[in-house]
Scaffold this motif. Structure first.
Motif, PDB file in Angstrom:
ATOM      1  N   VAL A  72      39.799  63.264  47.953  1.00 24.80           N
ATOM      2  CA  VAL A  72      40.850  63.669  47.023  1.00 24.80           C
ATOM      3  C   VAL A  72      40.640  62.990  45.365  1.00 24.80           C
ATOM      4  CG1 VAL A  72      43.156  62.714  46.420  1.00 24.80           C
ATOM      5  CG2 VAL A  72      42.438  63.585  48.750  1.00 24.80           C
ATOM      6  N   MET A  73      39.959  62.121  45.601  1.00 20.77           N
ATOM      7  CA  MET A  73      39.510  61.445  44.176  1.00 20.77           C
ATOM      8  C   MET A  73      38.379  62.239  43.632  1.00 20.77           C
ATOM      9  SD  MET A  73      39.040  57.418  45.200  1.00 20.77           S
ATOM     10  CE  MET A  73      38.132  56.945  44.136  1.00 20.77           C
ATOM     11  N   SER A  74      37.616  62.632  44.465  1.00 22.32           N
ATOM     12  CA  SER A  74      36.525  63.761  43.893  1.00 22.32           C
ATOM     13  C   SER A  74      36.978  65.272  43.175  1.00 22.32           C
ATOM     14  CB  SER A  74      35.298  64.017  45.110  1.00 22.32           C
ATOM     15  OG  SER A  74      34.567  62.831  45.460  1.00 22.32           O
ATOM     16  N   THR A  75      38.020  65.471  44.249  1.00 22.71           N
ATOM     17  CA  THR A  75      38.710  66.988  43.719  1.00 22.71           C
ATOM     18  C   THR A  75      39.511  66.564  42.331  1.00 22.71           C
ATOM     19  OG1 THR A  75      38.974  67.674  46.044  1.00 22.71           O
ATOM     20  CG2 THR A  75      40.397  68.595  44.433  1.00 22.71           C
ATOM     21  N   GLY A  76      40.134  65.614  42.312  1.00 26.58           N
ATOM     22  CA  GLY A  76      40.753  65.169  40.976  1.00 26.58           C
ATOM     23  C   GLY A  76      39.884  64.873  39.937  1.00 26.58           C
ATOM     24  N   ALA A 107      33.718  55.442  26.573  1.00 24.91           N
ATOM     25  CA  ALA A 107      34.898  55.573  27.365  1.00 24.91           C
ATOM     26  C   ALA A 107      34.020  55.555  28.718  1.00 24.91           C
ATOM     27  CB  ALA A 107      35.489  56.668  27.124  1.00 24.91           C
ATOM     28  N   CYS A 108      33.224  56.275  28.985  1.00 29.47           N
ATOM     29  CA  CYS A 108      32.449  56.630  30.384  1.00 29.47           C
ATOM     30  C   CYS A 108      31.919  55.081  30.818  1.00 29.47           C
ATOM     31  CB  CYS A 108      31.381  57.543  30.046  1.00 29.47           C
ATOM     32  SG  CYS A 108      31.992  59.251  30.055  1.00 29.47           S
ATOM     33  N   ALA A 109      31.601  54.179  29.701  1.00 29.51           N
ATOM     34  CA  ALA A 109      30.873  52.899  30.102  1.00 29.51           C
ATOM     35  C   ALA A 109      32.102  51.945  30.576  1.00 29.51           C
ATOM     36  CB  ALA A 109      30.085  52.401  28.980  1.00 29.51           C
ATOM     37  N   VAL A 110      33.376  51.999  29.816  1.00 31.75           N
ATOM     38  CA  VAL A 110      34.469  51.153  30.253  1.00 31.75           C
ATOM     39  C   VAL A 110      34.755  51.250  31.580  1.00 31.75           C
ATOM     40  CG1 VAL A 110      36.721  50.276  29.400  1.00 31.75           C
ATOM     41  CG2 VAL A 110      34.891  50.435  27.533  1.00 31.75           C
ATOM     42  N   LEU A 111      35.129  52.468  32.023  1.00 28.52           N
ATOM     43  CA  LEU A 111      35.856  52.773  33.050  1.00 28.52           C
ATOM     44  C   LEU A 111      35.076  52.357  34.468  1.00 28.52           C
ATOM     45  CD1 LEU A 111      37.148  56.416  32.212  1.00 28.52           C
ATOM     46  CD2 LEU A 111      38.615  54.463  32.473  1.00 28.52           C
ATOM     47  N   PRO A 112      33.832  52.575  34.370  1.00 28.39           N
ATOM     48  CA  PRO A 112      32.994  51.975  35.755  1.00 28.39           C
ATOM     49  C   PRO A 112      33.243  50.428  35.584  1.00 28.39           C
ATOM     50  CG  PRO A 112      31.918  53.668  34.729  1.00 28.39           C
ATOM     51  CD  PRO A 112      32.943  53.340  33.656  1.00 28.39           C
ATOM     52  N   ILE A 113      33.104  50.009  34.437  1.00 26.51           N
ATOM     53  CA  ILE A 113      33.247  48.151  34.524  1.00 26.51           C
ATOM     54  C   ILE A 113      34.543  47.942  35.091  1.00 26.51           C
ATOM     55  CG2 ILE A 113      33.368  46.281  32.973  1.00 26.51           C
ATOM     56  CD1 ILE A 113      31.785  47.910  31.190  1.00 26.51           C
ATOM     57  N   TYR A 130      44.553  51.995  45.413  1.00 23.23           N
ATOM     58  CA  TYR A 130      44.198  53.401  45.501  1.00 23.23           C
ATOM     59  C   TYR A 130      44.661  54.328  44.606  1.00 23.23           C
ATOM     60  CZ  TYR A 130      43.331  57.958  47.347  1.00 23.23           C
ATOM     61  OH  TYR A 130      42.979  59.423  47.555  1.00 23.23           O
ATOM     62  N   GLY A 131      45.953  54.281  44.214  1.00 27.32           N
ATOM     63  CA  GLY A 131      46.362  54.911  43.084  1.00 27.32           C
ATOM     64  C   GLY A 131      45.587  54.630  41.540  1.00 27.32           C
ATOM     65  N   LEU A 132      45.370  53.352  41.597  1.00 26.11           N
ATOM     66  CA  LEU A 132      44.644  52.780  40.386  1.00 26.11           C
ATOM     67  C   LEU A 132      43.178  53.504  40.280  1.00 26.11           C
ATOM     68  CD1 LEU A 132      44.735  51.296  37.784  1.00 26.11           C
ATOM     69  CD2 LEU A 132      44.098  49.302  39.035  1.00 26.11           C
ATOM     70  N   TRP A 133      42.576  53.405  41.483  1.00 25.94           N
ATOM     71  CA  TRP A 133      41.175  54.102  41.393  1.00 25.94           C
ATOM     72  C   TRP A 133      41.119  55.504  41.229  1.00 25.94           C
ATOM     73  CZ3 TRP A 133      36.031  52.543  42.466  1.00 25.94           C
ATOM     74  CH2 TRP A 133      35.857  51.303  42.711  1.00 25.94           C
ATOM     75  N   THR A 134      42.198  56.155  41.878  1.00 23.38           N
ATOM     76  CA  THR A 134      42.314  57.710  41.482  1.00 23.38           C
ATOM     77  C   THR A 134      42.629  57.862  40.172  1.00 23.38           C
ATOM     78  OG1 THR A 134      43.244  57.868  43.692  1.00 23.38           O
ATOM     79  CG2 THR A 134      43.505  59.697  42.210  1.00 23.38           C
ATOM     80  N   ILE A 135      43.457  56.986  39.399  1.00 26.19           N
ATOM     81  CA  ILE A 135      43.575  57.676  37.965  1.00 26.19           C
ATOM     82  C   ILE A 135      42.260  57.292  37.207  1.00 26.19           C
ATOM     83  CG2 ILE A 135      44.839  56.469  35.924  1.00 26.19           C
ATOM     84  CD1 ILE A 135      47.230  55.909  37.897  1.00 26.19           C
ATOM     85  N   LEU A 136      41.670  56.144  37.475  1.00 25.09           N
ATOM     86  CA  LEU A 136      40.351  55.844  36.914  1.00 25.09           C
ATOM     87  C   LEU A 136      39.383  56.922  37.132  1.00 25.09           C
ATOM     88  CD1 LEU A 136      40.029  51.999  37.664  1.00 25.09           C
ATOM     89  CD2 LEU A 136      40.165  53.167  35.397  1.00 25.09           C
ATOM     90  N   ILE A 138      39.945  60.156  37.652  1.00 26.97           N
ATOM     91  CA  ILE A 138      40.474  61.257  36.936  1.00 26.97           C
ATOM     92  C   ILE A 138      40.151  61.244  35.349  1.00 26.97           C
ATOM     93  CG2 ILE A 138      42.489  62.659  36.116  1.00 26.97           C
ATOM     94  CD1 ILE A 138      43.676  62.116  38.885  1.00 26.97           C
ATOM     95  N   SER A 139      40.265  59.928  34.912  1.00 25.70           N
ATOM     96  CA  SER A 139      39.979  59.747  33.592  1.00 25.70           C
ATOM     97  C   SER A 139      38.533  59.897  33.277  1.00 25.70           C
ATOM     98  CB  SER A 139      40.344  58.282  33.187  1.00 25.70           C
ATOM     99  OG  SER A 139      41.739  58.086  33.372  1.00 25.70           O
ATOM    100  N   GLU A 140      37.687  59.383  34.314  1.00 23.39           N
ATOM    101  CA  GLU A 140      36.402  59.440  34.283  1.00 23.39           C
ATOM    102  C   GLU A 140      35.924  61.067  34.305  1.00 23.39           C
ATOM    103  OE1 GLU A 140      33.154  57.310  36.249  1.00 23.39           O
ATOM    104  OE2 GLU A 140      34.820  56.338  37.248  1.00 23.39           O
ATOM    105  N   GLY A 141      36.428  61.714  34.897  1.00 21.67           N
ATOM    106  CA  GLY A 141      36.252  63.239  34.869  1.00 21.67           C
ATOM    107  C   GLY A 141      36.536  63.691  33.350  1.00 21.67           C
ATOM    108  N   LEU A 142      37.608  63.343  32.723  1.00 21.88           N
ATOM    109  CA  LEU A 142      37.850  63.792  31.370  1.00 21.88           C
ATOM    110  C   LEU A 142      36.791  63.534  30.472  1.00 21.88           C
ATOM    111  CD1 LEU A 142      41.759  63.108  31.384  1.00 21.88           C
ATOM    112  CD2 LEU A 142      40.719  65.499  31.001  1.00 21.88           C
ATOM    113  N   PHE A 143      36.511  62.074  30.682  1.00 17.89           N
ATOM    114  CA  PHE A 143      35.352  61.786  29.544  1.00 17.89           C
ATOM    115  C   PHE A 143      34.010  62.117  29.696  1.00 17.89           C
ATOM    116  CE2 PHE A 143      38.903  58.412  28.830  1.00 17.89           C
ATOM    117  CZ  PHE A 143      39.018  58.840  27.202  1.00 17.89           C
TER     118      PHE A 143
END
Length: 480
Positions: A72-76, A107-113, A130-136, A138-143
């Motif tokens: 689900v995280m990968s699809t998001g 931004a791509c560096a901050v999110l994995p931190i 898990y919800g927080l991980w999913t949001i992170l 999805i944000s990584e995909g955008l950036f």
């Protein structure tokens, strides 16, 4: 400090002849520097992206994630990446590619931190964590979408249309290099450290390279500092690094060939990502190959991708030189037609020795068109004369790659569904159908480009004949 270093390299913002004479780096050196900086930049993007795949097993074993939750995280992530391609391409043309690239990298560096701190504190795949991980994710995909659109736009600003296919083809192997680099780094870290350290290390490398780009990278060459700028875009007298205009979205959508190439790439990327992500599973589960051998066999697709990118780029330069204009559709169509053969072998054969060569040739014949469309073709369309020099390359790249990302996301769902319901033979029939649709889409553009090239060559021939007859007439009158 950064401005002084850039003046030392590029010779000052106005680039007068006197300032150019003071440059410490030759023009060829500046071009090579730009290619190296952008190449390594996208290596960092892809290395960070593949690191998450490298730690997926650890997330499942140690952090409480299930395969379904990871899926689900990968699809998001994929759908966010697809949307991000459209948004980031437009954003990059609006604020200029280098600025968008720097902000995106940070931004791509901050999110994995943040993800690393969640993992180290025990916040994993359960409950609200898990919800927080999913949001992170999805944000990584955008950036992450800022990487390809911005680096392709910068490369397009520095390199002319002549020879662009080979240059961009070789340069676009950065994603494969990034995959190899990221997997090796994450594997080395996992041997002696917790999985979340791999996220921190890649984030640190990304931050380091962000500052390198801030100091050394220039998004566009100074106006009229390159010989080919006198022959190409009329707006080169404007320094697009600090000023200039960007094309409207309607202008971009009206570029001839953009929608046809985008629809073609939708099917190509669907097939490519299906093979990238499902090949090891198919080889081990579908035909009984050992898991370690399956991974080794899958790397043949990456190797073929690299060969195909360079080969397609070189051949597209030949067709463009023959036509006297950018013409890359013959290579795209030819490669796609031939790609049906190795894909058919994978559909009907279960012999590992045969399949490993079919995988390699699939990489060549599908990787060539894929890299051509997202690099050389994107730059060609982004520099189309109808735009009158306005910035559009990042937007064009985002539209083509974003359309492909939508196909890749849909493909992941279809492959899983078909393999469960109907078996792997049906999966390869589905992929063959998608390749056929990609080929048909490319034929419309091929017909248009061949007709335009024929007219241009005929006009050139008639112009030469008129010039020669005029000279003969003048000579006759002179002697008469």
């Amino acid at each position: 400090m950064a401005s002084r270093i850039q003046e030392y390299i590029y010779g000052g913002p106005e680039q007068s002849d006197k300032e150019r004479a003071k440059c410490s780096v030759t023009m060829d050196g500046r071009i090579i520097l730009t290619a190296v900086l952008t190449f390594v930049t996208y290596v960092m993007y892809h290395a960070q992206r593949i690191t998450f795949s490298g730690i997926a097993a650890s997330l499942k074993e140690e952090a409480g994630f299930t395969a379904t939750k990871l899926g689900v995280m990968s699809t998001g992530y994929m759908f966010a990446y697809a949307i991000g391609q459209f948004l980031c391409g437009r954003f990059a043309d609006f604020v200029r590619p280098k600025r968008a690239l720097v902000w995106g990298m940070l931004a791509c560096a901050v999110l994995p931190i943040i993800e690393g701190f969640l993992g180290s504190s025990g916040c994993g795949g359960t409950g609200g964590c898990y919800g927080l991980w999913t949001i992170l994710r999805i944000s990584e995909g955008l950036f992450q979408a800022t990487g390809w659109t911005c680096t392709v736009a910068i490369m397009g600003n520095w390199f002319p249309s002549e020879g662009r296919g080979l240059i961009m083809g070789a340069w676009s192997t950065n994603s494969n290099v990034g995959d190899i680099f990221g997997l090796h780094v994450s594997a080395a870290i996992l041997e002696s450290s917790p999985w979340y350290v791999a996220l921190w290390v890649m984030a640190g490398l990304m931050i380091f390279w962000t500052f390198v780009n801030m100091i050394f990278l220039r998004g566009t060459p100074p106006p009229l500092s390159l010989d080919w700028q006198y022959k190409e875009a009329e707006a080169t007298q404007v320094d697009q690094e600090v000023s200039g205009t960007y094309a409207s979205f309607c202008q971009v959508l009206c570029i001839p060939g953009l929608m046809l190439y985008s629809s073609c790439y939708l099917f190509i990327k669907l097939v490519n990502y299906a093979l990238f992500l499902w090949l090891p599973f198919y080889l081990s589960e579908g035909i009984g190959v050992d898991k370690s051998l399956a991974n080794l066999m899958s790397t043949r697709f990456d190797l073929g991708f690299i060969v195909g990118a360079v080969l397609a780029g070189l051949l597209s330069d030949v067709t463009s030189h023959w036509a006297g204009m950018p013409m890359r559709s013959p290579v795209v169509s030819g490669f796609l037609l031939l790609s049906l053969l190795p894909m058919s072998v994978m559909r009907f054969s279960t012999n590992p020795d045969t399949i490993k060569w079919a995988i390699f040739f699939c990489g060549i014949l599908q990787g060539g068109p894929a890299d051509a469309l997202t690099s050389a073709v994107s730059v060609d369309l982004g520099k189309h004369p109808s735009l009158q020099g306005a910035r559009a390359t990042a937007t064009v790249t985002g539209i083509i790659d974003g359309t492909g990302a939508v196909g890749a996301a849909v493909g992941q769902y279809m492959v899983g569904l078909l393999s469960d319901q109907l078996g792997w033979k049906s999966v390869f029939m589905f992929l063959l159908t998608c390749l056929a649709l990609a080929f048909i889409s490319s034929l419309f553009r091929l017909h248009k480009e061949l007709r335009d090239a024929k007219e241009a060559r005929m006009n050139g021939f008639l112009g030469t004949c008129d010039s020669e007859s005029s000279e003969a007439s003048d000579t006759f009158e002179q002697y008469a």
